[in-house]
Write an enzyme that holds these catalytic residues in place. Structure first.
Site, mmCIF file in Angstrom:
data_model
loop_
_atom_site.group_PDB
_atom_site.id
_atom_site.type_symbol
_atom_site.label_atom_id
_atom_site.label_comp_id
_atom_site.label_asym_id
_atom_site.label_seq_id
_atom_site.Cartn_x
_atom_site.Cartn_y
_atom_site.Cartn_z
ATOM 1 N N HIS A 166 0.762 -1.246 -0.005
ATOM 2 C CA HIS A 166 -0.001 0.088 0.044
ATOM 3 C C HIS A 166 1.047 1.113 0.111
ATOM 4 O O HIS A 166 1.725 1.579 0.997
ATOM 5 C CB HIS A 166 -0.799 -0.054 1.406
ATOM 6 N N GLU A 169 1.564 3.769 2.935
ATOM 7 C CA GLU A 169 2.048 3.257 4.370
ATOM 8 C C GLU A 169 3.594 3.108 4.359
ATOM 9 O O GLU A 169 4.286 1.939 4.334
ATOM 10 C CB GLU A 169 1.551 1.659 4.612
ATOM 11 N N ARG A 223 -3.191 4.657 -2.034
ATOM 12 C CA ARG A 223 -3.242 3.265 -1.648
ATOM 13 C C ARG A 223 -3.010 2.222 -2.505
ATOM 14 O O ARG A 223 -2.068 1.337 -2.204
ATOM 15 C CB ARG A 223 -4.441 2.979 -0.988
ATOM 16 N N HIS A 291 2.240 -3.473 6.874
ATOM 17 C CA HIS A 291 1.515 -2.517 6.488
ATOM 18 C C HIS A 291 1.519 -1.591 7.522
ATOM 19 O O HIS A 291 2.203 -2.035 8.732
ATOM 20 C CB HIS A 291 0.298 -3.217 6.350
ATOM 21 N N GLU A 364 0.579 -5.011 10.830
ATOM 22 C CA GLU A 364 0.255 -3.713 10.995
ATOM 23 C C GLU A 364 1.081 -2.884 11.888
ATOM 24 O O GLU A 364 1.078 -3.171 13.140
ATOM 25 C CB GLU A 364 -1.189 -3.518 11.274
HETATM 26 O O1 0X9 Z 1 -7.263 -3.867 4.589
HETATM 27 C C1 0X9 Z 1 -5.828 -4.283 4.246
HETATM 28 O O2 0X9 Z 1 -5.271 -4.694 3.240
HETATM 29 C C2 0X9 Z 1 -4.992 -4.390 5.528
HETATM 30 N N1 0X9 Z 1 -4.945 -3.308 6.364
HETATM 31 S S1 0X9 Z 1 -4.753 -1.767 5.904
HETATM 32 O O3 0X9 Z 1 -4.979 -0.603 6.638
HETATM 33 N N2 0X9 Z 1 -3.117 -1.781 5.704
HETATM 34 O O4 0X9 Z 1 -4.961 -1.504 4.490
HETATM 35 C C3 0X9 Z 1 -5.162 -5.616 6.200
HETATM 36 C C4 0X9 Z 1 -5.076 -6.905 5.626
HETATM 37 C C5 0X9 Z 1 -5.390 -7.924 6.175
HETATM 38 N N3 0X9 Z 1 -6.523 -7.928 7.037
HETATM 39 C C6 0X9 Z 1 -7.510 -8.645 7.452
HETATM 40 N N4 0X9 Z 1 -7.149 -9.849 7.476
HETATM 41 N N5 0X9 Z 1 -8.730 -8.184 7.393
HETATM 42 ZN ZN ZN Z 2 -1.924 -1.647 3.959
#
Ligand code: 0X9
Ligand code: ZN
Length: 400
Positions: A166, A169, A223, A291, A364
């Site tokens: 992303h 990030e 993003r 991330h 994260e």
């Molecule tokens: O939404 C995403 O791709 C990730 N969060 S971000 O805020 N960096 O965009 C999380 C991906 C993995 N998440 C889940 N398992 N929900």
């Molecule tokens: Zn992300």
């Protein structure tokens, strides 16, 4: 009428409270979102929402001063959080900062130069190959950090580390530079045996080079990648473009969405290149896709709340990694992605776990929302330190 009067009075308080900071024309504000109708109204207005997947409660929005006023006039409850540089001019903001990767954010060229520096300094332990080419024709590199391959021995256990999936990030790019640096330094020390015996790190510093460059030149909050979807819409969310659970909940079929999944699994050259590279490796014991933000170590599944077959092993590993990461002033949590964060179909960690059985995680990084994507440079160093502590623990756990 009373709403407007209240809003204007409130705005005066907001501006005077932030007078030192309010010189900047660009603000980060917090908007309360008590119900889905309010959220929808906010999105329909085209607000630059900073959270990936806005939810009820409150959400952060990047605005200009006058947009903030407008939101208030429309009855939204807003609160000033901090001033920010113009998102279209972020590069200028960092121009004068001395270039140490521990203390400042590096742009794409600087990150790649750092990796090239490692390759020059540790030629025995650091090599690179190209895994693909981005939409805008930029090479996507993977750096191998490990001992030279032994022909005929047990196949090496690969640990894949991803940065900058992303684009906005940024601290994920800082972290992968540090992981590579620490691993190469440690390998080169004579007392390093038994560090990384039959284990190899494969680090992709910038999976999304087009998007990352775009955050430095055009929009700090970009993003996705830079696919032209037609109709004025750009970008596929690379972390909704993997095959496992592709098309499911938590991803979108609309080309304008921040979580647009693309036209098919691995429709994007960035993810397709990574897929082919991964499938060429005999063993992939671990994967960490870095991330930010929310300080969470997330294990599969993302696409469903059902438990994965190796739930206990994934959870125990995450707990051990968390214990190491917690020593640097930030508190991390761990959990199944779909439960601890939200359901999201087509993400990286589900695919790596599915096809390679890897201990597969999304980490994260900092923070929990105070600064979000604009994590202050003073927090780069501790974030790098805790990430390296987590990776080193994962190397210990995954074994040769
Ligand atoms: O939404 C995403 O791709 C990730 N969060 S971000 O805020 N960096 O965009 C999380 C991906 C993995 N998440 C889940 N398992 N929900
Ligand atoms: Zn992300």
């Amino acid at each position: 009428m009373s709403t407007i009067r209240f809003s204007l009075a409130f705005l005066v308080v907001v501006i005077s409270a932030g007078s030192a900071r309010a010189e900047s024309d660009h603000w980060r504000i917090k908007v309360s979102v008590p119900d889905s109708a309010t959220l929808q109204r906010l999105l329909d207005l085209g607000a630059n929402v900073l959270d990936c997947c806005p939810h009820l409660g409150h959400t952060h929005v990047a605005t200009t001063k006058s947009e903030a006023t407008l939101l208030q006039l429309r009855g939204f409850q807003v609160e000033f959080v901090n001033a920010m540089p113009d998102p279209a001019n972020w590069a200028r903001f960092y121009e004068h900062v001395p270039a140490d990767y521990r203390d400042t954010y590096f742009n794409a060229d600087q990150i790649l130069a750092h990796f090239e520096g490692l390759r020059a300094q540790y030629p025995t332990f650091v090599t690179r190959s190209q895994i693909g080419t981005s939409i805008n024709n930029e090479p996507i590199w993977v750096y191998r950090v490990g001992r030279p391959l032994k022909i005929g021995g047990t196949p090496e256990n690969a640990f894949i580390v991803l940065g900058l999936t992303h684009a906005r990030e940024w601290v994920s790019g800082s972290v992968v530079m540090h992981v590579a640096t620490k691993a190469a330094q440690t390998l080169s020390m004579p007392q390093a045996v038994p560090f990384m015996v039959n284990q190899t790190l494969y680090i992709v510093p910038i999976l999304n080079p087009d998007g990352y460059r775009f955050t430095w030149t055009n929009n700090r909050y970009w993003r996705k990648n830079r696919r032209n979807n037609g109709g004025g819409n750009f970008g596929v969310d690379l972390n909704r473009n993997y095959a496992k659970g592709w098309g499911g909940q938590g991803s979108s079929g609309s080309p304008g969405s921040e979580t647009y999944r693309g036209t098919a699994p691995f429709s994007e050259p960035e993810t397709a290149g990574l897929r082919d590279f991964t499938l060429s490796l005999p063993r992939v014991g671990a994967v960490v896709d870095f991330h930010n933000y929310s300080q969470k170590i997330l294990w599969p599944w993302s696409y469903t709340t059902a438990a994965p077959p190796h739930r206990q092993m994934l959870s125990d590993t995450a707990a051990a990694v968390e214990a190491q990461m917690d020593g640097f002033g930030a508190n991390y949590d761990h959990g199944q992605g779909s439960i601890a964060l939200y359901i999201a179909g087509g993400t990286s960690k589900d695919w790596f776990y599915d096809v390679k059985g890897s201990r597969s995680y999304t980490i994260e990084l900092r923070d929990t929302g105070t600064y979000g994507f604009e994590l202050p440079p003073s927090q780069i160093r501790p974030t790098q330190d805790e990430a390296w502590a987590g990776v080193a623990e994962m190397l210990r756990i995954m074994g040769p």
